[in-house]
Design an enzyme around this catalytic site. Sequence first.
Site, short mmCIF file in Angstrom:
data_model
loop_
_atom_site.label_atom_id
_atom_site.label_comp_id
_atom_site.label_asym_id
_atom_site.label_seq_id
_atom_site.Cartn_x
_atom_site.Cartn_y
_atom_site.Cartn_z
N VAL A 310 41.76 20.12 48.06
CA VAL A 310 43.22 20.02 47.96
C VAL A 310 43.79 21.28 47.35
O VAL A 310 43.09 22.07 46.72
CB VAL A 310 43.65 18.79 47.12
CG1 VAL A 310 43.16 17.49 47.76
CG2 VAL A 310 43.14 18.90 45.69
N SER A 311 45.09 21.47 47.56
CA SER A 311 45.85 22.57 46.97
C SER A 311 45.22 23.92 47.32
O SER A 311 44.96 24.20 48.49
CB SER A 311 45.97 22.34 45.46
OG SER A 311 46.98 23.17 44.90
N ASN A 312 44.91 24.75 46.33
CA ASN A 312 44.26 26.02 46.64
C ASN A 312 42.91 25.82 47.33
O ASN A 312 42.51 26.61 48.19
CB ASN A 312 44.03 26.83 45.36
CG ASN A 312 45.29 27.46 44.84
OD1 ASN A 312 46.30 27.52 45.52
ND2 ASN A 312 45.25 27.94 43.61
N GLY A 335 44.16 18.35 51.67
CA GLY A 335 45.38 17.78 51.14
C GLY A 335 46.24 18.85 50.49
O GLY A 335 45.72 19.75 49.83
N HIS A 612 52.77 16.67 44.34
CA HIS A 612 51.58 17.50 44.23
C HIS A 612 50.55 17.00 43.22
O HIS A 612 49.36 17.21 43.41
CB HIS A 612 51.97 18.93 43.88
CG HIS A 612 50.91 19.95 44.21
ND1 HIS A 612 50.72 20.42 45.49
CD2 HIS A 612 49.97 20.55 43.44
CE1 HIS A 612 49.72 21.29 45.49
NE2 HIS A 612 49.24 21.38 44.27
#
Length: 699
Positions: A310-312, A335, A612
């Site tokens: 997820v994210s980075n 994600g 987030h």
Amino acid sequence: MTAIRGGSRRAPGLALALLGGVLLGACHGDENAQVNALPGFVSGSVRKTAYDGASDDLLTAGLGKTGLGSDTRPGFANPAQPSAAELRRLAIYSNYRALVDITPNGGYGRFWGPNVDLAGNDTLGEGKIAGTEYLAYSDDGSGRKNVTLLVQVPASFDPANPCIVTATASGSRGVYGAIAAAGEWGLKRGCAVAYNDKGGGNGAHEIGTGVVTLIDGTLATASSAGSSSLFTASESSSTLAAFNSAFPNRYAYKHAHSQQNPEQDWGRVTLQAVEFAYWALNEQFGPVVDGTRHGIRYRPGDITTIAASVSNGGGSALAAAEQDTRGWITAVVVGEPQINVRMTPGVTVEQGGAPVPSFGRPLADYATLANLLQPCAAAAVAATGAPYLSALPMGVTQSIRTQRCATLAAAGLVSGADTASQASDALAQLHAAGYLADSDLLQAPMWDSQAMPAIAVTYANAYTRSRVTDNLCNFSFATTNPVTGAVAAPAVSPMTNLFGAGNGVPPTNGINLVFNGASGGVDHRLATPDASFAGAFCLRQLWAANQLGIGTNVDAVRVAANLQHKPAIIVHGRSDALVPVNHASRAYVAQNSATEGRASQLSFYEVTNGQHFDAFLSVPGFDTRFVPVHYYDEQALNLMWNHLKSGAPLPPSQVIRTVPRGGVPGAAPALSTANLPPIVQSPGANAIAVNAGVIDVPL
């Protein structure tokens, strides 16, 4: 622990950090050799450690579901000198809890958690998973990259049906950063999990003492660690001494201060993590070829491999799939990916049939703008009732908002004769810059929690390849007085447990973001009445005026959105105010459809009321309004598995219309399936249209 020799570098004392070590021989080479040889990028020794699944394990570090859910974090026998095993336990505890809602009412123990099986049932007890870990650095020979690679092989791994799941760290977290986001699902599926820290890894250098972290979180001086540190500031000892004299109690951080723009390598190091996992699996399950060494059982493409996180970490998985030229990656499931897309003319993002105001901006652009405007926008009428996510008294925060608005107005950056109108204009500018109205109630907590200031400062440093001694835009990282916010020596060095408790992006673990003004360094929120506006404006100007090479370095991290026809799923919360969906996932999907056309196998699931940080969902106001995106990340992984293993079609791109829990902030009713409609094969009016470079998302 078994240490398998690789290259020539050795971290002092690393072989003693875990008990029970013996040495085995191995050599570097390529997969075409008869002997299973370490990939050439592996530097130093590979450490192999077995976990029994009782006293210690791969998923919970022996804590089990109960321990991970406890608010009492694991301690150290000797707080002044924790062992590598204790630091690992704390790292797993901290990172697991940082990415999911850990409260029972929020879904822990019911929809996710070590006790919950892949069908969503509470059948796994404490959920401890036995198996083996392989730990090593990836480096280019300089000793300055030192990306941490980690492979977990569960005891349930089936050599005849092998699988790998990547779990690249989110944010700037250490190597266990995505253990809840992707590692847990992979381990439960019986897959090897390939982790890496992306060359950030929570590496810090305490300038005043010269103390640095090693690969396992234990400490050494920079001089004794040499090239075996996770990160050492590149300046000479005399330069650092002079800096420490002028700016005491400061810290250099790897993501911010390595001068390597590590993000440009995130795809490559994720591929290296997969290759390292292949080596580990061949080492564990390959045939013995000469009485001691193992041969090759698995070659590139032989193992079902899902790039996930997820994210980075999600952005890293996408980049890896784009860069894969050897068939390492089978599919992708990510994600809320933080991804910077190289947009081509004609690509368009629409919502409800109308073009959105802005899309496809890089993080350097939208983060520096948000950091400048959010404290003012937080005072807008549309943001009334936003969750409060700050340790500062509300009166102090309200003053910051008023003063930031006034300074912005004086500088001609917002219009309006009073705070209310200035705040409304600031929020309108964020809307014009691509932030959705769905995110209005999150503008305040993204800044109040210091998430956005932390991102703006760290990435500006990385994208300009700045040194710690540069004090870019007069910001630095330091320990502070808890009352006044002024820079002060810590009672206990935060380095001791940094590996276990830090997240790699100050403020974290007692190391704060400070603004260096005329009176010295002070917590950036308190340094001036307008919360260090001058520094925030400076960060914005770096991008707006393309200063210090920021444009070139941002271009180096952009991707083409070409997944090479690999099946892929992206999940993103519509309300995300940290990584806005218009600039990340929607832009990526649109560009992918232009690049791959009808050959694309990418599905996109946009989750209403998703934001987030699932870890914030227990905070009053978050609990009543927002739903866990993690739930859909796991559903997406299951969908992809069924697609790869049984040919089940992936559901088409769609909006998932969730139902907030409601109730009283801080006491929302328990999460239930009524809040979480499934991803469906026939979304009807909720279908997202994607064609020839245009994405149209239903309102």
